[in-house]
Design a protein around this motif. Structure first.
Motif, short mmCIF file in Angstrom:
data_model
loop_
_atom_site.label_atom_id
_atom_site.label_comp_id
_atom_site.label_asym_id
_atom_site.label_seq_id
_atom_site.Cartn_x
_atom_site.Cartn_y
_atom_site.Cartn_z
N PRO A 166 1.76 5.45 -14.82
CA PRO A 166 2.87 4.79 -14.12
C PRO A 166 2.38 4.06 -12.88
O PRO A 166 1.35 4.42 -12.30
CB PRO A 166 3.78 5.96 -13.73
CG PRO A 166 3.39 7.09 -14.60
CD PRO A 166 1.94 6.91 -14.87
N PRO A 167 3.12 3.04 -12.43
CA PRO A 167 2.77 2.36 -11.18
C PRO A 167 3.09 3.24 -9.99
O PRO A 167 3.79 4.24 -10.10
CB PRO A 167 3.67 1.12 -11.21
CG PRO A 167 4.87 1.56 -12.00
CD PRO A 167 4.33 2.50 -13.06
N GLY A 168 2.57 2.85 -8.83
CA GLY A 168 2.86 3.60 -7.62
C GLY A 168 2.02 3.10 -6.46
O GLY A 168 1.18 2.21 -6.62
N PRO A 169 2.21 3.67 -5.29
CA PRO A 169 1.44 3.24 -4.12
C PRO A 169 -0.03 3.60 -4.28
O PRO A 169 -0.38 4.55 -4.99
CB PRO A 169 2.09 4.02 -2.98
CG PRO A 169 2.74 5.19 -3.62
CD PRO A 169 3.18 4.73 -4.97
N PRO A 170 -0.93 2.85 -3.60
CA PRO A 170 -2.37 3.15 -3.70
C PRO A 170 -2.71 4.49 -3.05
O PRO A 170 -1.98 5.00 -2.20
CB PRO A 170 -3.02 1.98 -2.94
CG PRO A 170 -1.96 1.49 -2.01
CD PRO A 170 -0.65 1.70 -2.72
N ALA A 171 -3.85 5.04 -3.44
CA ALA A 171 -4.27 6.35 -2.95
C ALA A 171 -4.44 6.37 -1.44
O ALA A 171 -4.25 7.41 -0.80
CB ALA A 171 -5.58 6.76 -3.64
N ARG A 172 -4.79 5.23 -0.84
CA ARG A 172 -4.99 5.20 0.61
C ARG A 172 -3.68 5.46 1.37
O ARG A 172 -3.70 5.76 2.57
CB ARG A 172 -5.57 3.86 1.05
CG ARG A 172 -4.65 2.66 0.84
CD ARG A 172 -5.26 1.39 1.39
NE ARG A 172 -4.36 0.25 1.25
CZ ARG A 172 -4.27 -0.51 0.17
NH1 ARG A 172 -5.05 -0.25 -0.88
NH2 ARG A 172 -3.42 -1.52 0.11
N ARG A 173 -2.55 5.36 0.68
CA ARG A 173 -1.26 5.61 1.30
C ARG A 173 -0.92 7.10 1.32
O ARG A 173 0.12 7.49 1.84
CB ARG A 173 -0.16 4.85 0.55
CG ARG A 173 -0.17 3.36 0.74
CD ARG A 173 0.56 2.98 2.02
NE ARG A 173 1.95 3.43 1.96
CZ ARG A 173 2.64 3.80 3.02
NH1 ARG A 173 2.09 3.81 4.20
NH2 ARG A 173 3.91 4.18 2.90
N ALA A 174 -1.78 7.94 0.77
CA ALA A 174 -1.47 9.36 0.61
C ALA A 174 -1.12 10.05 1.93
O ALA A 174 -0.12 10.77 2.00
CB ALA A 174 -2.63 10.08 -0.08
N PRO A 175 -1.90 9.87 3.02
CA PRO A 175 -1.53 10.56 4.27
C PRO A 175 -0.14 10.17 4.78
O PRO A 175 0.65 11.03 5.18
CB PRO A 175 -2.63 10.14 5.24
CG PRO A 175 -3.79 9.79 4.37
CD PRO A 175 -3.19 9.17 3.14
N ALA A 176 0.15 8.87 4.76
CA ALA A 176 1.46 8.41 5.23
C ALA A 176 2.56 8.91 4.31
O ALA A 176 3.65 9.30 4.77
CB ALA A 176 1.48 6.89 5.32
#
Length: 457
Positions: free
Chosen positions: A15-25
């Motif tokens: 599935p689509p979704g935000p990139p992994a770098r967005r995990a902390p936020a």
């Protein structure tokens, strides 16, 4: 690319979704405002979303077909997932968190207590407790705001004690506060993924240990009282648990099983109904024409007398209001699962071990299945409008094998209490108070619900 390779590529599509770098936020947002995160993800990415949360990746599915796949058609592949697994450290292995043979055994023990014939026999008990509530609220008219969430919590605990345990929980003054602490700890375990050692002498941990010890004391006292004074029918939860654990030779294990079952049953049972009632009185205050229709129906059907089980089928509009409240404010707002084997949902690959989320809060607002989904409209549950709606577009009590065992009691309880209160009283939100949702184990009203009481002329 060959046809078989292309087919495998499609089958492995994530599935689509935000990139992994967005995990902390994203993790910080989940801790701060889980409902907004889930709602925004569905709006931005669609019915299937991949949410990276540090060491975990969540697979969020938001279509009725997806819910059907996870909760019913392939339910054996999906065990309890993120959150509930971690909440086990606070709640133990009760019906809410257990799996496999233990869960099946627990369900078999508890299920007969919720048979329709037995539940209908509780109508009079619920009506008595509702009448006491109305009297308490009436006495507070003109004296300033009353915390309705607190009143509903005390009411539902008392009703659960009488209907399921044949016991007076009012004798245990600390039980409500202890349940509150245990629920807070369960949510903390969920959000921290149990990363904080339970032995650390943090204030929250010490408070939780005191609350857990208090609940162990209370459940042991309840069990001892029932063992010494068996009920006539032996069909209450306490009697059935005592019988079911009698063959366990280890007293500590027997005591632990009793505690886990009772804590889970009482916490889940009273909290869901208390939350639903709190949201109901909030919506009735905001929609005075709906309140008037409920009042008129209750007076027409019941007059001045207490309800019978047969009456409840005649309170059709009241039932529609209750259904709409649970659509907008589902008592079970999220259903976490963990895939045991790989699967495919909606054309997307679900790896083995994946954390999967079904969210009734967003599913109940899906614009494909609900017209003006954010509007409070009880008429959408009228038979001529509800017919043909996807069965899994509305799942306030879950679905499939783990459908909430206490749903019938909860609906009966909520209907009787709403009828009793609206027949005699109008509740109005205290001026200036902002009602906000708080997604805990249930979707409750955050920080209490101060309302003023006004008797109906």
């Amino acid at each position: 690319m060959s046809a078989p390779d292309a087919a495998r590529t499609r089958a492995r599509r994530l599935p689509p979704g935000p990139p992994a770098r967005r995990a902390p936020a994203l993790l910080a947002s989940m801790a701060r405002d889980r409902l907004t995160v889930m709602t925004s993800a569905a709006l931005r990415y669609g019915d299937a979303v991949r949410l990276p949360l540090g060491p975990k990746t969540l697979f969020f599915f938001n279509h009725p077909d997806h819910a059907k796949r996870v909760l019913a058609d392939n339910a054996a592949n999906y065990h309890k997932g993120i959150g509930l697994v971690h909440a086990r450290r606070a709640l133990g292995d009760g019906l809410l968190t257990s799996e496999g043979e233990l869960w099946r055994t627990q369900r078999k023990v508890i299920q007969p207590v919720f048979q329709p014939r037995r539940i209908n026999r509780q109508t009079g008990v619920i009506a008595e407790e509702a009448a006491k509530l109305v009297a308490r609220l009436r006495a507070r008219a003109g004296t300033g705001p009353v915390d309705i969430r607190e009143e509903m919590t005390g009411l539902t605990l008392g009703i659960l004690g009488r209907t399921l345990l044949d016991a007076d929980l009012g004798a245990y003054e600390s039980i409500g506060e202890s349940f509150e602490v245990v629920q807070d700890q369960a949510i903390f375990e969920m959000m921290s993924l149990s990363a904080v050692p339970s032995w650390l002498p943090l204030p929250q941990q010490r408070k939780f240990r005191r609350a857990r010890a208090d609940l162990e004391r209370i459940t042991a006292a309840l069990a001892a009282e029932r063992a010494a004074n068996p009920g006539e029918d032996g069909d209450d939860v306490l009697s059935r648990l005592i019988e079911a654990t009698a063959a366990e030779p280890d007293e500590a294990v027997r005591r632990q099983r009793m505690r886990d079952e009772l804590v889970t049953l009482l916490l889940a049972g009273h909290e869901t109904t208390a939350s639903t009632l709190s949201w109901t009185f909030t919506e009735l205050d905001q929609h005075p024409l709906v309140w008037q229709k409920v009042h008129d129906e209750v007076v027409s059907v019941l007059g001045d007398r207490q309800p019978t089980p047969e009456d409840l089928h005649r309170l059709t509009y009241t039932s529609m209001v209750l259904e709409e409240v649970m659509r907008l404010h589902p008592p079970v707002w999220i259903l976490p699962r963990k895939a045991q084997q790989e699967d495919e949902i909606g054309g997307f690959h679900v790896p083995a071990g994946a954390e999967v989320l079904i969210c009734p809060y967003t599913l109940h607002r899906h614009p494909e299945f609900w017209e003006a989904p954010d509007r409070f409209d009880p008429e959408r549950f009228a038979p001529d409008r509800a017919g043909g709606r996807h069965r899994y577009s509305y799942i306030p009590f879950g679905a499939g094998p783990r459908y909430c065992v206490g749903s019938s009691l909860g609906l009966l309880e909520a209907t009787v209490v709403i009828a009793a209160v609206v027949r005699e009283l109008k509740l109005a939100k205290a001026p200036g108070h902002v009602v906000r949702p708080e997604p805990m184990l249930t979707l409750r009203v955050q920080g209490g619900l101060p309302m003023t009481v006004h008797p109906v002329d």
